[in-house]
Design an enzyme around this catalytic site. Structure first.
Site, PDB file in Angstrom:
ATOM      1  CD  GLU A 108      -9.813  -6.661 -32.807  1.00  0.00           C
ATOM      2  OE1 GLU A 108      -9.636  -7.896 -32.929  1.00  0.00           O
ATOM      3  OE2 GLU A 108      -8.865  -5.868 -32.662  1.00  0.00           O
ATOM      4  CB  SER A 395       7.272  18.592  26.846  1.00  0.00           C
ATOM      5  OG  SER A 395       8.493  18.612  27.567  1.00  0.00           O
TER       6      SER A 395
END
Length: 821
Positions: A108, A395
């Site tokens: 780079e 229930s």
């Protein structure tokens, strides 16, 4: 003469031209220097030097961990998920290894250690190469310039942006050392496939830390930032290999590696070491996806999306991966079995859910929101949230009704009628709920009615204590808004949607002595430095009296142990298990919600299209899953808890489990059950015609005897004259009779207001109510969503002993407020 004049004129023009050029150059230099100085001053003002970089924080990935607490006291954590906008993990330069640093600099910016942010030599070289090539062949941006561009600037191709980039690069070099700049760059740059920074890239591509990368792996990653998509080893392996060779040659050219190292690294089989290709999504759920997504949703609501997605948090959750795996295993086996039996629909329509909560802390230890690949069944059935919130509990909602009754003064021994009833819901319109079995008639104690899941007792309880009061207490126990519960008579039978997680945490209130723990998904949050930023301790709120919770533990234990009860499939030898079944109209939903002294869990099974199941019941479909999960979970955690003192329910966890026998009705805790006269509210005497049993905790003031009802007038004994006033029978026998409130006579199935009263032998009414006859057949009423209309002709109450039966929903509408029983 003319020649000299011409030469002089040419000389004059040349001098004048040089003056103009000199003036232009001077002016241009002045403008350039002024612009440079002004721009540099502006950049410094905007940049604020070192402080801005100190304050700067890259967008970091938030990581989510489970928490496993072991019997020896140790605690371990497992990474279960990540959330990010840019998937990035911060890594220090010293933790990256030399290969990665050298490879990045070589490819780079080979003059990185020599220049001061900008490299004029490389700029001129790149310009010359690009001019000769007729296109952009090579760039000249240094690592510092790339860092500046990624953090503070955009990637637009303008002279203004390039000028700012040059100035900022020089300023960064002035403020920071080369190592600091390189570290920031490696943590900021994008490597493709959602990986920002070298820490995430090393894990995404190779499943390891940056320091553990080989030379070949490091060179592959170092070559990606130039064009992550073009050189992706997942999508373009040949291009990636060629780029890796370029990096190796650059490293050799700079003297970082030897030719032998280059050859060895070039021979590495990189492609075979790659991890599975990532999706690149903003949320990665490695384990427990339903729990992970629910946690992220809650965190974003509480702290904001940007904070959660970019903050780099470490969230330590309450989830126990050991219990999570058990829950997934047991629920999957049961659902797949039911699919094969065609009890539920095949494919991914027939579904189930499970949620487990710590009784004492409210910690969510396990959550399964569906069975099947998460990508295909993402809907979280364990806790979906708005707008559906869950499914009808049937229930399994009754314990909240019973708890309200206990808070209102009733007790497990209080008796209510289970005979048919018609509730007026409008002019000429009636709701006629029914029990599952026609044999469930006569009078039931609340204990027996809960064990046998008698619907009409629940309906009468709601009418007695008031619908609003039931809504209030149920919402408090479940920790949900009251608006979630429909204030209608059918609330008694569970018609308002509730999630399994809410059910599991709601039942914790009973097991915890009336203290409701707040549902907790995480214990603490740390930032990327390891500092605690959010501490989330358990929160307990008193919502029921201890005596009420103790009685509920005792009665819900009876659901498992009493003869004819609906929860016998949840019995665990050696463990005091309590709970309640639930089955909605036509078998659309099946539930079992149960708890031990340490854990509470809810299991739901049903079809996603809300179609009826075949032969469904909460005790048959869900209780076996709960039992198998609980046995393994309790063993894993080594739980040895006990219920609150006075419940009469003992939790035993011996290595050799004893065979569980049918239990008699347990003790009701410290205190006493007293018969109260309904009319006066005082302690009932043998002469009170209408009584009920209420619980009085130890130490409370007991009411005095009823002053309203006294001994009847002395009866004559034929010709022998009057019986002495103080001569009373040695034993007074009583009978329970359901009477019509309006006429005072024995009620018929058509009496709208009935009440069960105790009468001494010979004093009970014998006439049949003449005020109410068969009503006209009502038109089909508007139904709530989960209740199907089934016109049922009420039958006279069967004169049989109570028997157990499956719980079920009413067969008529429940979306109108009735006048009264």
């Amino acid at each position: 003469m003319r020649r000299k004049t011409k030469q002089k004129s040419a000389y004059t023009r040349l001098v004048r031209g040089f003056r103009y050029v000199n003036a232009v150059l001077l002016l241009g230099a002045t403008v350039f220097i002024s612009a440079w100085a002004g721009g540099l001053s502006g950049m410094r003002g905007a940049f604020r030097g070192e402080r801005q970089l100190v304050d700067y924080r890259p967008r970091l990935t938030t990581e989510i961990y489970s928490t496993e607490r072991h019997a020896d006291g140790s605690v371990t954590h497992t990474l279960i998920g990540q959330v990010y906008k840019e998937n990035r993990a911060l890594v220090r330069l010293r933790e990256m290894g030399p290969y990665l640093r050298q490879a990045t600099v070589a490819i780079e910016d080979h003059r990185f250690w020599k220049h001061r942010g900008v490299s004029p030599r490389d700029m001129l070289r790149a310009a010359w190469i690009n001019i000769r090539g007729g296109t952009v062949v090579q760039g000249a941006s240094t690592i510092t310039q790339q860092l500046v561009r990624n953090i503070w600037l955009t990637h637009e191709r303008t002279w203004d942006r390039k000028f700012k980039e040059l100035l900022l690069a020089i300023e960064v070099e002035r403020c920071f050392a080369k190592d600091e700049i390189l570290e920031m760059y490696l943590n900021e740059v994008y490597y493709g496939h959602g990986a920002y920074g070298i820490g995430t890239a090393a894990w995404t591509f190779f499943g390891k830390q940056p320091a553990d990368l080989t030379l070949g792996e490091a060179t592959l990653l170092a070559g990606l930032p130039k064009a992550p998509a073009r050189y992706s080893p997942f999508d373009h392996p040949q291009r990636a290999k060629k780029r890796r060779q370029e990096v190796l040659l650059a490293m050799a050219r700079e003297g970082y590696i030897t030719p032998s190292q280059l050859e060895q690294a070039d021979d590495e089989q990189i492609q075979s070491r790659l991890q599975p290709k990532p999706t690149g999504a903003g949320i990665v759920a490695r384990h427990a996806p339903y729990f992970t997504h629910l946690l992220i949703r809650n965190l974003c609501q509480q702290y904001g999306v940007d904070t959660v997605y970019e903050g780099g948090w470490r969230v330590y959750t309450t989830l126990d991966m050991r219990l999570q795996e058990i829950a997934e295993d047991e629920l999957t086996k049961q659902v797949e079995k039911l699919r094969k039996q065609r009890s539920i629909k095949g494919g991914l329509v027939g579904q189930g859910a499970l949620a487990c909560v710590d009784v004492h802390t409210g910690d969510v230890l396990a959550m399964v929101g569906g069975v099947g690949p998460y990508e295909e069944v993402q809907y979280n059935r364990a806790h979906p949230g708005p707008p559906r919130y869950g499914r009808q509990p049937g229930s399994s909602f009754k314990p909240y009704v019973w708890a309200t009754a206990l808070e209102s003064g009733y007790g497990p021994g209080s008796h209510f009628s289970a005979d048919p009833i018609a509730i007026r819901i409008g002019p000429g319109r009636y709701w006629r709920p029914k029990n599952y079995s026609p044999r469930q008639g006569g009078n039931y104690s609340l204990r027996r009615a809960l064990a046998a899941s008698v619907n009409l007792v629940s309906v009468r309880l709601v009418q007695k204590v008031g619908i609003k009061k039931v809504v209030e207490y149920a919402a408090r126990i479940l920790d949900i808004p009251e608006e979630r519960l429909d204030a209608v008579p059918a609330l008694a039978l569970g018609v308002s949607n509730i999630s399994p997680l809410e059910q599991a945490s709601g039942y914790c209130t009973f097991a915890n002595g009336g203290l409701r723990p707040k549902r907790r998904l995480f214990t603490r949050i740390e930032n990327y430095r390891g500092e605690v930023v959010v501490d989330n301790p358990p929160q307990l709120t008193r919502v029921l009296r201890p005596a009420t919770a103790i009685s509920m533990i005792s009665m819900l234990r009876g659901v498992v142990t009493l003869a004819g009860a609906t929860g016998h499939n949840a019995r665990i030898p050696g463990v005091a298990a309590c709970g309640k079944t639930g089955t909605t109209q036509s078998g659309r939903d099946a539930w079992w919600v149960g708890f031990t002294p340490d854990l509470s869990a809810a299991v739901w099974v049903g079809n996603d299209d809300n179609k009826p199941m075949r032969r469904s019941s909460g005790g048959g479909f869900c209780a076996p899953v709960w039992k198998k999960f609980m046995v393994r979970a309790l063993k894993t955690l080594g739980c040895k808890g006990e219920f609150p003192k006075g419940s009469g329910v003992v939790a035993t966890r011996h290595d050799e489990a004893k065979k569980e026998e049918e239990e008699e009705e347990e003790d009701e805790g410290e205190g006493a059950w007293i018969s109260i006269c309904v009319d006066s509210g005082r302690r009932a005497t043998k002469y009170c015609p209408n009584t009920e049993t209420r619980f009085f905790p130890a130490g409370s003031d007991l009411p005095g005897p009823c002053p309203r009802h006294s001994a009847p007038p002395p009866a004559r004994t034929g010709a022998a004259g009057h019986r002495p006033e103080d001569a009373t029978p040695a034993v007074e026998r009583t009978v329970s009779v359901t009477i019509c409130v309006d006429s005072g006579q024995v009620a018929t199935p058509f009496c709208p207001r009935t009440e069960t009263r105790q009468f001494t032998t010979g004093t009970a009414p014998t006439g049949i109510c003449q005020l109410h006859s068969r009503p006209p057949e009502p038109p089909a009423p508007v139904e709530p969503e989960s209740i199907e209309p089934k016109p049922v002709e009420p039958k006279p109450p069967a004169d049989t002993a109570p028997t157990g039966g499956r719980d079920t929903q009413p067969s008529g509408p429940g979306d109108r407020v009735d006048e009264s029983l």
